[in-house]
Design a protein around this motif. Sequence first.
Motif, PDB file in Angstrom:
ATOM      1  N   ASP A  16       0.830  -1.208   0.000  1.00  0.00           N
ATOM      2  CA  ASP A  16       0.000   0.000   0.000  1.00  0.00           C
ATOM      3  C   ASP A  16       0.865   1.258   0.000  1.00  0.00           C
ATOM      4  OD1 ASP A  16      -2.325  -1.506  -0.004  1.00  0.00           O
ATOM      5  OD2 ASP A  16      -2.658  -1.302   2.159  1.00  0.00           O
ATOM      6  N   VAL A  17       1.912   1.251   0.828  1.00  0.00           N
ATOM      7  CA  VAL A  17       2.804   2.414   0.901  1.00  0.00           C
ATOM      8  C   VAL A  17       3.525   2.620  -0.423  1.00  0.00           C
ATOM      9  CG1 VAL A  17       4.906   3.316   1.992  1.00  0.00           C
ATOM     10  CG2 VAL A  17       3.119   2.305   3.400  1.00  0.00           C
ATOM     11  N   MET A  18       4.045   1.546  -1.001  1.00  0.00           N
ATOM     12  CA  MET A  18       4.768   1.659  -2.270  1.00  0.00           C
ATOM     13  C   MET A  18       3.858   2.184  -3.382  1.00  0.00           C
ATOM     14  SD  MET A  18       6.976  -1.864  -1.973  1.00  0.00           S
ATOM     15  CE  MET A  18       7.867  -1.762  -3.508  1.00  0.00           C
ATOM     16  N   LEU A  19       2.638   1.691  -3.428  1.00  0.00           N
ATOM     17  CA  LEU A  19       1.696   2.131  -4.455  1.00  0.00           C
ATOM     18  C   LEU A  19       1.316   3.598  -4.238  1.00  0.00           C
ATOM     19  CD1 LEU A  19       0.177   1.232  -6.950  1.00  0.00           C
ATOM     20  CD2 LEU A  19      -1.647   0.402  -5.462  1.00  0.00           C
ATOM     21  N   LYS A  20       1.066   3.980  -3.001  1.00  0.00           N
ATOM     22  CA  LYS A  20       0.718   5.369  -2.695  1.00  0.00           C
ATOM     23  C   LYS A  20       1.881   6.301  -3.041  1.00  0.00           C
ATOM     24  CE  LYS A  20      -1.850   8.410  -0.101  1.00  0.00           C
ATOM     25  NZ  LYS A  20      -2.002   9.486  -1.035  1.00  0.00           N
ATOM     26  N   LEU A  21       3.105   5.900  -2.706  1.00  0.00           N
ATOM     27  CA  LEU A  21       4.269   6.722  -3.046  1.00  0.00           C
ATOM     28  C   LEU A  21       4.378   6.893  -4.557  1.00  0.00           C
ATOM     29  CD1 LEU A  21       6.954   5.404  -0.548  1.00  0.00           C
ATOM     30  CD2 LEU A  21       6.021   7.723  -0.656  1.00  0.00           C
ATOM     31  N   TYR A  22       4.154   5.822  -5.301  1.00  0.00           N
ATOM     32  CA  TYR A  22       4.209   5.917  -6.760  1.00  0.00           C
ATOM     33  C   TYR A  22       3.148   6.891  -7.277  1.00  0.00           C
ATOM     34  CZ  TYR A  22       3.958   4.964 -11.672  1.00  0.00           C
ATOM     35  OH  TYR A  22       3.942   5.125 -13.043  1.00  0.00           O
ATOM     36  N   GLN A  23       1.940   6.771  -6.750  1.00  0.00           N
ATOM     37  CA  GLN A  23       0.851   7.636  -7.205  1.00  0.00           C
ATOM     38  C   GLN A  23       1.118   9.099  -6.852  1.00  0.00           C
ATOM     39  OE1 GLN A  23      -2.262   5.568  -5.145  1.00  0.00           O
ATOM     40  NE2 GLN A  23      -2.786   4.325  -6.932  1.00  0.00           N
ATOM     41  N   ASP A  24       1.711   9.347  -5.694  1.00  0.00           N
ATOM     42  CA  ASP A  24       1.957  10.716  -5.240  1.00  0.00           C
ATOM     43  C   ASP A  24       3.207  11.342  -5.857  1.00  0.00           C
ATOM     44  OD1 ASP A  24      -0.274  10.471  -3.654  1.00  0.00           O
ATOM     45  OD2 ASP A  24       0.844  10.243  -1.772  1.00  0.00           O
ATOM     46  N   ARG A  25       4.262  10.527  -6.022  1.00  0.00           N
ATOM     47  CA  ARG A  25       5.568  11.087  -6.373  1.00  0.00           C
ATOM     48  C   ARG A  25       6.216  10.480  -7.607  1.00  0.00           C
ATOM     49  NH1 ARG A  25       8.267  10.750  -0.388  1.00  0.00           N
ATOM     50  NH2 ARG A  25       6.554  11.746   0.720  1.00  0.00           N
ATOM     51  N   GLY A  26       5.619   9.441  -8.157  1.00  0.00           N
ATOM     52  CA  GLY A  26       6.229   8.757  -9.284  1.00  0.00           C
ATOM     53  C   GLY A  26       7.148   7.644  -8.817  1.00  0.00           C
ATOM     54  N   PRO A  27       7.929   7.093  -9.732  1.00  0.00           N
ATOM     55  CA  PRO A  27       8.813   5.978  -9.386  1.00  0.00           C
ATOM     56  C   PRO A  27       9.773   6.352  -8.257  1.00  0.00           C
ATOM     57  CG  PRO A  27       8.719   6.284 -11.758  1.00  0.00           C
ATOM     58  CD  PRO A  27       8.018   7.458 -11.144  1.00  0.00           C
ATOM     59  N   GLN A  28      10.006   5.401  -7.378  1.00  0.00           N
ATOM     60  CA  GLN A  28      10.876   5.595  -6.221  1.00  0.00           C
ATOM     61  C   GLN A  28      12.119   4.730  -6.352  1.00  0.00           C
ATOM     62  OE1 GLN A  28       9.702   7.759  -3.335  1.00  0.00           O
ATOM     63  NE2 GLN A  28       8.795   8.321  -5.297  1.00  0.00           N
TER      64      GLN A  28
END
Length: 60
Positions: A16-28
Amino acid sequence: MNTKPEITKADRRDRDVMLKLYQDRGPQTEKQLLAAGISLESQARNAPWVAEQVKLTEAA
């Protein structure tokens, strides 16, 4: 015999955190995910699932 790996609560949270980070900030990067509290082991287990969700979302 069950050959599917068990998805733990921690894995669900990390996904969930990884997906949310991607949606908010793009690839991490690996380092950014580490800073977000996601271990390298968890990244290795859960990144393929997150990538699949991103593909499905973008295809829609």
